[in-house]
Design a protein around this motif. Structure first.
Motif, PDB file in Angstrom:
ATOM      1  N   SER A 237       2.492   6.782   1.639  1.00 13.18           N
ATOM      2  CA  SER A 237       3.707   6.931   2.439  1.00 13.18           C
ATOM      3  C   SER A 237       3.513   8.057   3.446  1.00 13.18           C
ATOM      4  CB  SER A 237       4.900   7.237   1.531  1.00 13.18           C
ATOM      5  OG  SER A 237       6.071   7.364   2.294  1.00 13.18           O
ATOM      6  N   SER A 238       3.330   7.669   4.680  1.00  9.57           N
ATOM      7  CA  SER A 238       3.186   8.641   5.763  1.00  9.57           C
ATOM      8  C   SER A 238       3.975   8.125   6.957  1.00  9.57           C
ATOM      9  CB  SER A 238       1.714   8.824   6.144  1.00  9.57           C
ATOM     10  OG  SER A 238       1.206   7.653   6.744  1.00  9.57           O
TER      11      SER A 238
ATOM     12  N   SER B 175       2.284   1.401  -3.585  1.00  3.45           N
ATOM     13  CA  SER B 175       1.343   1.425  -4.704  1.00  3.45           C
ATOM     14  C   SER B 175       0.262   2.494  -4.594  1.00  3.45           C
ATOM     15  CB  SER B 175       0.636   0.082  -4.832  1.00  3.45           C
ATOM     16  OG  SER B 175       1.548  -0.951  -4.971  1.00  3.45           O
ATOM     17  N   ASP B 176      -0.137   2.820  -3.386  1.00  4.25           N
ATOM     18  CA  ASP B 176      -1.306   3.675  -3.188  1.00  4.25           C
ATOM     19  C   ASP B 176      -0.955   5.092  -2.775  1.00  4.25           C
ATOM     20  OD1 ASP B 176      -2.744   1.360  -3.671  1.00  4.25           O
ATOM     21  OD2 ASP B 176      -2.905   0.865  -1.550  1.00  4.25           O
ATOM     22  N   ASP B 177       0.291   5.459  -2.894  1.00  4.32           N
ATOM     23  CA  ASP B 177       0.740   6.785  -2.459  1.00  4.32           C
ATOM     24  C   ASP B 177       0.349   7.012  -0.993  1.00  4.32           C
ATOM     25  OD1 ASP B 177       2.033   9.229  -2.833  1.00  4.32           O
ATOM     26  OD2 ASP B 177       0.154  10.249  -3.314  1.00  4.32           O
TER      27      ASP B 177
ATOM     28  N   SER C 245       0.820  -1.210   0.000  1.00  5.53           N
ATOM     29  CA  SER C 245       0.000   0.000   0.000  1.00  5.53           C
ATOM     30  C   SER C 245       0.858   1.265   0.000  1.00  5.53           C
ATOM     31  CB  SER C 245      -0.936   0.004   1.212  1.00  5.53           C
ATOM     32  OG  SER C 245      -1.730   1.158   1.210  1.00  5.53           O
TER      33      SER C 245
END
Length: 131
Positions: free
Chosen positions: A103-104, A99-101, A96
């Motif tokens: 990154s936090s 692939s799902d942007d 995730s």
């Protein structure tokens, strides 16, 4: 049958991971709204059927596997079961993030927590922790 507590590091690691899994599952079971808000999610509209997914999947599985692993913490199969579960949670989170942007800081922190939990269960099975 007496209840035994872990006496070695190799037993304490999966026991601790099981206890965390139980707390995680209980939190998701009894406070799914708070659980969703912490994940920056919310149910859509007035229908709250999404909460059943939180209570069923995100609470039930770690709660059930955590309870069984806590009682049978010295059994390699139980250690592998809980460890593999947390390892694949970490894998899904990494997919995730990439692939799902997604990154936090929170996602990377939870990835680290998931890997630590998986390692705590799998290290004794593979002989990486002395008994």
């Amino acid at each position: 049958m007496p209840i035994t507590l872990p006496a070695t590091t190799a037993d304490a690691l999966p026991f601790a991971a099981a206890c965390f899994s139980i707390l995680y599952g209980l939190f998701a079971l009894f406070a799914p709204g708070v659980f969703l808000r912490m994940a920056k999610l919310q149910p859509i509209g007035e229908r709250r059927v999404g909460l059943s997914e939180i209570r069923g999947t995100l609470a039930g599985f770690p709660l059930g596997t955590g309870l069984v692993t806590m009682f049978f913490f010295d059994q390699p199969f139980m250690q592998m079961t809980l460890g593999a579960g947390w390892l694949f949670v970490a894998f899904g989170r990494l997919v995730s993030i990439l692939s799902d942007d997604a990154s936090s800081f929170g996602n990377w922190l939870w990835l680290l927590v998931n890997l630590v939990l998986a390692g705590a269960c799998l290290a004794p099975v593979f002989g990486l922790v002395a008994a």
